[in-house]
Design a protein around this motif. Sequence first.
Motif, PDB file in Angstrom:
ATOM      1  N   UNK A 812       0.843  -1.212   0.000  1.00 45.90           N
ATOM      2  CA  UNK A 812       0.000   0.000   0.000  1.00 45.90           C
ATOM      3  C   UNK A 812       0.872   1.255   0.000  1.00 45.90           C
ATOM      4  N   UNK A 813       0.333   2.317  -0.492  1.00 42.35           N
ATOM      5  CA  UNK A 813       1.083   3.570  -0.559  1.00 42.35           C
ATOM      6  C   UNK A 813       1.302   4.120   0.847  1.00 42.35           C
ATOM      7  N   UNK A 814       2.516   4.586   1.100  1.00 42.43           N
ATOM      8  CA  UNK A 814       2.887   5.077   2.433  1.00 42.43           C
ATOM      9  C   UNK A 814       2.791   6.598   2.513  1.00 42.43           C
ATOM     10  N   UNK A 815       2.343   7.103   3.655  1.00 42.40           N
ATOM     11  CA  UNK A 815       2.389   8.559   3.840  1.00 42.40           C
ATOM     12  C   UNK A 815       3.810   8.998   4.186  1.00 42.40           C
ATOM     13  N   UNK A 816       4.163  10.219   3.812  1.00 41.02           N
ATOM     14  CA  UNK A 816       5.451  10.771   4.206  1.00 41.02           C
ATOM     15  C   UNK A 816       6.602  10.240   3.361  1.00 41.02           C
ATOM     16  N   UNK A 817       7.804  10.614   3.779  1.00 38.82           N
ATOM     17  CA  UNK A 817       9.036  10.272   3.073  1.00 38.82           C
ATOM     18  C   UNK A 817       9.566   8.948   3.614  1.00 38.82           C
ATOM     19  N   UNK A 818       9.502   7.916   2.801  1.00 40.05           N
ATOM     20  CA  UNK A 818       9.918   6.581   3.241  1.00 40.05           C
ATOM     21  C   UNK A 818      11.402   6.550   3.582  1.00 40.05           C
ATOM     22  N   UNK A 819      12.227   7.274   2.848  1.00 40.28           N
ATOM     23  CA  UNK A 819      13.664   7.236   3.079  1.00 40.28           C
ATOM     24  C   UNK A 819      14.026   7.856   4.426  1.00 40.28           C
ATOM     25  N   UNK A 820      13.328   8.927   4.773  1.00 33.16           N
ATOM     26  CA  UNK A 820      13.570   9.554   6.081  1.00 33.16           C
ATOM     27  C   UNK A 820      13.203   8.580   7.192  1.00 33.16           C
ATOM     28  N   UNK A 821      12.090   7.863   7.019  1.00 33.02           N
ATOM     29  CA  UNK A 821      11.655   6.884   8.012  1.00 33.02           C
ATOM     30  C   UNK A 821      12.694   5.780   8.170  1.00 33.02           C
ATOM     31  N   UNK A 826      16.939   3.257  11.316  1.00 31.23           N
ATOM     32  CA  UNK A 826      18.251   2.636  11.245  1.00 31.23           C
ATOM     33  C   UNK A 826      19.141   3.162  12.356  1.00 31.23           C
ATOM     34  N   UNK A 827      19.042   4.472  12.586  1.00 28.32           N
ATOM     35  CA  UNK A 827      19.823   5.079  13.677  1.00 28.32           C
ATOM     36  C   UNK A 827      19.317   4.584  15.033  1.00 28.32           C
ATOM     37  N   UNK A 828      17.995   4.475  15.161  1.00 28.34           N
ATOM     38  CA  UNK A 828      17.434   3.952  16.414  1.00 28.34           C
ATOM     39  C   UNK A 828      17.891   2.512  16.664  1.00 28.34           C
ATOM     40  N   UNK A 829      17.973   1.719  15.612  1.00 32.95           N
ATOM     41  CA  UNK A 829      18.405   0.330  15.766  1.00 32.95           C
ATOM     42  C   UNK A 829      19.858   0.253  16.219  1.00 32.95           C
ATOM     43  N   UNK A 866      17.788  13.594  21.162  1.00 35.67           N
ATOM     44  CA  UNK A 866      16.552  14.037  20.501  1.00 35.67           C
ATOM     45  C   UNK A 866      15.821  12.851  19.881  1.00 35.67           C
ATOM     46  N   UNK A 867      16.579  11.939  19.271  1.00 35.71           N
ATOM     47  CA  UNK A 867      15.982  10.780  18.604  1.00 35.71           C
ATOM     48  C   UNK A 867      15.320   9.849  19.616  1.00 35.71           C
ATOM     49  N   UNK A 868      16.023   9.538  20.702  1.00 38.11           N
ATOM     50  CA  UNK A 868      15.464   8.645  21.708  1.00 38.11           C
ATOM     51  C   UNK A 868      14.282   9.287  22.423  1.00 38.11           C
ATOM     52  N   UNK A 869      14.424  10.568  22.706  1.00 35.46           N
ATOM     53  CA  UNK A 869      13.362  11.265  23.419  1.00 35.46           C
ATOM     54  C   UNK A 869      12.082  11.364  22.597  1.00 35.46           C
ATOM     55  N   UNK A 870      12.234  11.339  21.257  1.00 36.18           N
ATOM     56  CA  UNK A 870      11.053  11.473  20.398  1.00 36.18           C
ATOM     57  C   UNK A 870      10.118  10.274  20.523  1.00 36.18           C
ATOM     58  N   UNK A 871      10.626   9.155  21.053  1.00 28.35           N
ATOM     59  CA  UNK A 871       9.781   7.969  21.202  1.00 28.35           C
ATOM     60  C   UNK A 871       8.932   8.022  22.468  1.00 28.35           C
TER      61      UNK A 871
END
Length: 944
Positions: A812-821, A826-829, A866-871
């Motif tokens: 199905x078509x995804x909302x937003x920028x898939x590459x950014x996601x 990847x950084x979170x992993x 910032x990345x961890x806190x965003x979760x």
Amino acid sequence: MQQLAWIADMTNDYKKTLNLPDTPFPMRGDLARREPVMLKAWQEKNLYQKIRAASQGRPKFILHDGPPYANGDIHIGHAVNKILKDIVVKSKTLSGFDAPYIPGWDCHGLPIEHQIEKKHGKHLPADQVRKLCRAFAQQQVDRQKADFMRLGVLGDWEYPYLTMNYATEAGIIRALGKIYRNGHLYQGQKPVNWCIDCGSALAEAEVEYENKRSPAIDVGFEVANEQDAYHQLAAAMHIQIPDGTRILAVIWTTTPWTLPANQAVCIHPEFEYSLISTAQGWLLLASELVDTCLARYQLEGQVMATCKGQALEGLPLHHPFADRTVKIICGQHVTLEAGTGLVHTAPAHGLDDYFVGQQYGLPSDSPVKGDGKFREEIPLVGGLFVWKANAVVIDALQADDHLLHVEEIEHSYPHCWRHKTPIIFRATPQWFIGMQQSADSHSPEKLLRDLAIHSVELTRFYPAWGRARLEAMIGNRPDWCISRQRNWGVPMTFFIHKETHALHPQTQELLEKVADLVEQQGIEAWFSLDAAELLGEEAQHYQKLTDTLDVWFDSGTTHETVLKTNPQLKHPADLYLEGSDQHRGWFQSSLLTGCAIDGYAPYSALLTHGFVVDGQGYKMSKSKGNVIAPQKIADTLGADILRLWVASTDYSGELSISDEILKRTVETYRRIRNTLRFLLANLADFDPVTDALPPQEWIEIDRYMLVYTEALQNELIRLYERYEFHQAVARLHHFCSEDLGGFYLDILKDRLYTTMMDGIPRRSAQSALYHIVHSLARLLAPALSFTAEEVWQQLSGSTDDSIFLHTWHRFPEQPGDAQILIQRWQQLRELRARVLKQLEDARIQGKIGSSLAATVEICTIGENYTLLDSLEDDLRFVLITSEVHLQHVDKATKETIIVTASSHQKCERCWHYRQDVGSIAEHPSLCSRCVSNLSGPGEHRRYA
């Protein structure tokens, strides 16, 4: 509240409130038992025909099957070949092509005739031999067919092509006629590879090289004791030669038995040659080899004079034991790698000798008969077998003082690939496809060799090194001898004039008439034909040719007899796929006949795979006891294990197999199967029509895994397109074990099991899993065909449907920028991996039990914070721990991860250690999240 009361009545048995996975898809594959049942179902519902119907109107992709020989049970090499072809065909079908697969068999030829001779004797009538051969070949086809089908190979098994089908036999004759019409066919008395045991000429592809011990001799040919001969030599060397001087032109050979056929001594026109004075007389040797030769002869010598080889052309020599004079001739094939620089030349026993002999008008009649014995009238060796003649020739040379040296050496020598016995080169009247011959002498670019080399340039090769190999073979190969002297083969349906040996002037028309008869009655129509039926009164002047065609011509013309005649197929084929030995076999015979008929190759691409060896790299051999039969693997482990081994091995080199390797393959399969089972089990209550959520409502990690899986699918499709199957399987295995098992599914278990059954958090996860398993099943289908079909039956709920009736999954078509996601997660992993390492260290040290028993404190900076806190609170679910404290520190402070045991109570239902466990009196052992999921509005998730 009623549900809450019901739970309390169950004495707080909260396990029953979990959404536990459920599926009939078993953990244990039990492939050896299940696969035959699935095969039977495929046959009963005519799956192959259904695929054809579903593929109608799509662009064609044709993999043309190189026919295995119909003799003996299939071996592991056959299995590799057929499985690779099946992977190609199925991946192309999934890619949206109409990719029919018509399996074939090579049915004529000497091995089958030998089987009949062994069973029934050698003196049966020829028509009876052909009848028995045809029946035997059909039995072998049936046996091999059953084994190929057991491997899960889908194809038109009900209507395969056989080279012994009457229509195909007629087509082979017509192909011969087209090559004759195009001027590439001629009759000649040339030396050919001759197997004494076969009693027939051999094709280049039927010759293999093994070590052989042979007598290597240095022989002196005396310069003729004539005034003119001495004058010529003296003039060439600019020297006075004393009267009565014994002068020997010395040759070296490892085939003394060919000396009775000697017609000349060949030298290189540009090499320098020396006259050496020794105790044995004056020796004529190549200057560069003088020292080596004198050492071999244990002689001292003095160089008397030198000259270029060209100056010695025509010098008469006495044959060392036959009553005739031979001459020195010049040839470019002479080398200085071994010997004396002078080459014994017998045009009846060697191609180089034959070609140089043609330039000088030398006779090429062979003194050796087809049984390997010399004709009775040949002096010295008449009636002797060639190998026994060696000793007789050596004794005669010794007696007449023409033997300078003899020793036994071991060297590489051509052998028959069937009998494993040394062959001989023997000139016989044979029919050839000429590499340098064309009907149009004014168009040199239409020479067959040039057409073939140009076609190779236009062909794609997988792997790329196949191009250089085939180019070298085409560039160096001699004319193709296509005639054989056997019973079981397609006849060369020519009428030859009894006196002139010329073909009938209406050969083309006669070939077509015979082909019509063969199409109705098979090859027996020719053998039983009375020439007068076609020639009338002319029959008294003509005889039928009794030769049969080389079996490589049969298979090599299937582009003409199969690709062009079967409406399911097209010409040229998109791909030929065979073992690396077929550069000198089917790839080459198809190329030459294709160029001789159409002017171009019958394929657009060639894929080559290596041979199968054992775990130590040794060739499979019954004597070594290292043979692994594909039938045994299928009957014990299952065909999908064999298919997985093939798909996961780099076929461009040797393919290693052993019990240990198969055990590792079984472990890989188990990991993949367990992943599939988890996916299916957690979709048991999911109806995509009513329960699926649109991606914009999904939790972020689910959207991430959807775009990640779609990227993986696109990557794997490209790998399938490039035929890089082992990389595709490695990527799939990593996806199952690491991306899913080690990351996403591990995080997902809590949400799948503990949240509200039909709440958004769980339906979001299930919506993602639905697309992941649909994609994964299709991506695995070319390799793990039975397992993928088993998964598909669970997904579709229909035994009439099949995964092979579908194409790659559409996401199905995804909302937003898939590459950014993808970059975000990847950084979170990567950050998650660092935390998991600290949790594991704490577990090993005994600080905690499971990761849920831990509290994690992360002190970090900048982008990581910032990345961890965003979760937000979902971070603990990503890390699979009960509590996370995130602290921002400045750059001067070292980033730290601190793991401590939780001081809170464990929730009986979700096993998280939370401060709010027991905060609701009715459920003193539950956390508030579980209570909300059981009787309240359910929990809220945004990210994980």
